[in-house]
Design an enzyme around this catalytic site. Structure first.
Site, PDB file in Angstrom:
ATOM      1  NE  ARG A  46      -4.818  10.147  12.251  1.00  0.00           N
ATOM      2  CZ  ARG A  46      -4.815   9.412  11.140  1.00  0.00           C
ATOM      3  NH1 ARG A  46      -5.486   9.853  10.076  1.00  0.00           N
ATOM      4  NH2 ARG A  46      -4.168   8.266  11.080  1.00  0.00           N
ATOM      5  CG  HIS A 126      -2.309   0.754   8.491  1.00  0.00           C
ATOM      6  ND1 HIS A 126      -1.662   1.568   9.405  1.00  0.00           N
ATOM      7  CD2 HIS A 126      -3.334   1.506   8.000  1.00  0.00           C
ATOM      8  CE1 HIS A 126      -2.261   2.746   9.454  1.00  0.00           C
ATOM      9  NE2 HIS A 126      -3.279   2.725   8.615  1.00  0.00           N
ATOM     10  CB  ALA A 210      -5.264  12.911  -1.715  1.00  0.00           C
ATOM     11  CG  ASP A 229      -6.147   9.673 -12.977  1.00  0.00           C
ATOM     12  OD1 ASP A 229      -5.780   9.435 -11.818  1.00  0.00           O
ATOM     13  OD2 ASP A 229      -7.010   9.000 -13.571  1.00  0.00           O
ATOM     14  CG  ASP A 301      -1.068   4.125   3.528  1.00  0.00           C
ATOM     15  OD1 ASP A 301      -0.793   4.711   2.470  1.00  0.00           O
ATOM     16  OD2 ASP A 301      -2.206   4.100   4.025  1.00  0.00           O
TER      17      ASP A 301
END
Length: 405
Positions: A46, A126, A210, A229, A301
């Site tokens: 990207r 990150h 998402a 959830d 991540d």
């Protein structure tokens, strides 16, 4: 009557006397020099600004310096940028002299060495084994560092996160469809449903952005979708948005056991941070899944949603464990680099334009609490308590620092 005449007289006299002039304090535009280096991470495709965004910023008087082939993996050529006013340079050293460094992925340690002092860095952040040293090295350079994913808008939302999450959610379903098919040695099942055939079953864990877009994509293909959830409020919102075809439930271990036995696809969107260091899905639950079923972990991540997850990259994205295909790539949105680049550019270009109008980052940070929320280093001082506790580095309140500088 005489008193009234006297008052009018003094009013007229005062009006004729020199008065203190009230000047309107206007915004002072400032030229920004923005550097866009080529991403050093070989799996990152990207780019943070599109050629159209560069053209807009150049017309506003800013200078954009772009390393050769920075946009190549998003199918933007150097000519696309240069024709719109961007300056193409041959080396990263030339880019890293810029006042502002704009990247997608975090800087590597060797890139930090290229920085001069008192620059502004905008990139993702990150957390991994080198993050502590990365922060300490940035502190020595006295830079202001902003985590793009932590920038808030005026509504209290996170525009970069929302943009990337919506793409990640839709892409996760497309990835799952690939791995269910014969193309990637899957079991040859079409994700969705056709007349006379039982539709595939998609389980989504978490009800964030998402998850919403993953559910939209899966329902659109005709799959049965079950979404879990702990927030009843969010489940009701998604039910109202997506309709009664969406099955929703809070997390019950017995219910999860039952649906995992029949699921064809499981999308994970709950991180370790959200579950206080406890994996939401244990290895035992993964063992219950059908042979050839697919897991896509969108939070790998951040530690992952599944105990069986292992971070991979786009060169080696998937592995099989207990007969279940695992897709665990942190930057899944890089699979659709051009779309993702446009989405990020739509966030960064108006932000940079506003910074220029306000006279630079210092003034913008004072006036914009949302941008301030993204700062984790200010002039080399750590301003994020979580990072300070995690890596043993003293931190300060940025609001107090803004008052001091």
């Amino acid at each position: 009557m005489a008193k009234n005449n006297l008052t009018q007289h003094f009013t007229l006299v005062k009006g004729l006397m020199p008065q203190e002039e009230m000047l309107e304090v206007g915004k002072q535009n400032k030229k920004l020099v923005i550097g866009i280096p080529k991403e050093s991470d070989t799996t990152e495709s990207r780019v943070p600004l599109t050629p159209e965004a560069v053209e807009m910023l150049v017309k506003q008087g800013h200078e954009i310096i772009i390393e050769k082939e920075a946009g190549k993996l998003s199918n933007y050529s150097d000519t696309d940028y240069s024709e719109r006013g961007g300056f193409i340079v041959q080396t990263p050293q030339e880019v890293f002299k810029s006042q502002i460094i704009l990247k997608v992925s975090p800087l590597l340690l060797n890139e930090v060495d290229l920085l001069t002092e008192n620059q502004v860095i905008i990139s993702s952040l990150h957390l991994n084994e080198s993050t502590g040293q990365f922060i300490r090295n940035l502190m020595q350079k006295k830079v202001t560092a902003i985590a793009a994913e932590n920038i808030m808008d005026s509504d209290g939302a996170f525009p970069v996160v929302r943009a990337m999450s919506s793409i990640a959610g839709s892409t996760s379903i497309l990835v799952a469809a690939e791995y269910l098919s014969n193309v990637n040695k899957g079991k040859g099942v079409m994700l969705g449903g056709v007349a006379g055939i039982t539709p595939t079953e998609v389980v989504i864990l978490g009800a964030g952005t998402a998850a919403e877009f993953a559910a939209r994509a899966a329902l659109g293909l005709g799959a049965n979708v079950k979404l879990f959830d702990d927030s009843i409020k969010r489940l009701i919102e998604l039910q109202n948005l997506l309709g009664q075809r969406l099955y929703t439930s809070i997390f019950h271990h017995q219910v999860l056991e039952r649906v995992f036995k029949t699921a064809d696809v499981v999308i994970g969107n709950i991180s370790l941070e959200e579950t206080h260091g406890r994996y939401l899905i244990s290895e035992e639950l993964v063992k219950l899944m059908k042979h050839g079923s697919v897991i896509v972990d969108l939070k790998v991540d951040k530690g992952g949603c599944f105990e069986t997850s292992e971070p991979r990259d786009h060169l080696n994205p998937a592995f099989v464990k207990h007969g279940v295909i695992h897709y665990c790539v942190p930057n899944i949105t890089a699979r659709v680099a051009r779309t993702s680049s446009i989405a990020m550019s739509n966030v960064f270009s108006p932000l940079l334009a506003e910074v220029g109008e306000m006279g630079g980052f210092k003034q913008q940070l004072k006036d914009d609490p949302g941008l301030r929320h993204g700062v984790y280093l200010y002039n080399g001082i750590l301003t994020n308590n979580y990072l300070g506790d995690l890596y043993g580095i003293p931190s300060r309140d940025i609001n107090l620092l803004m008052a001091a500088f």
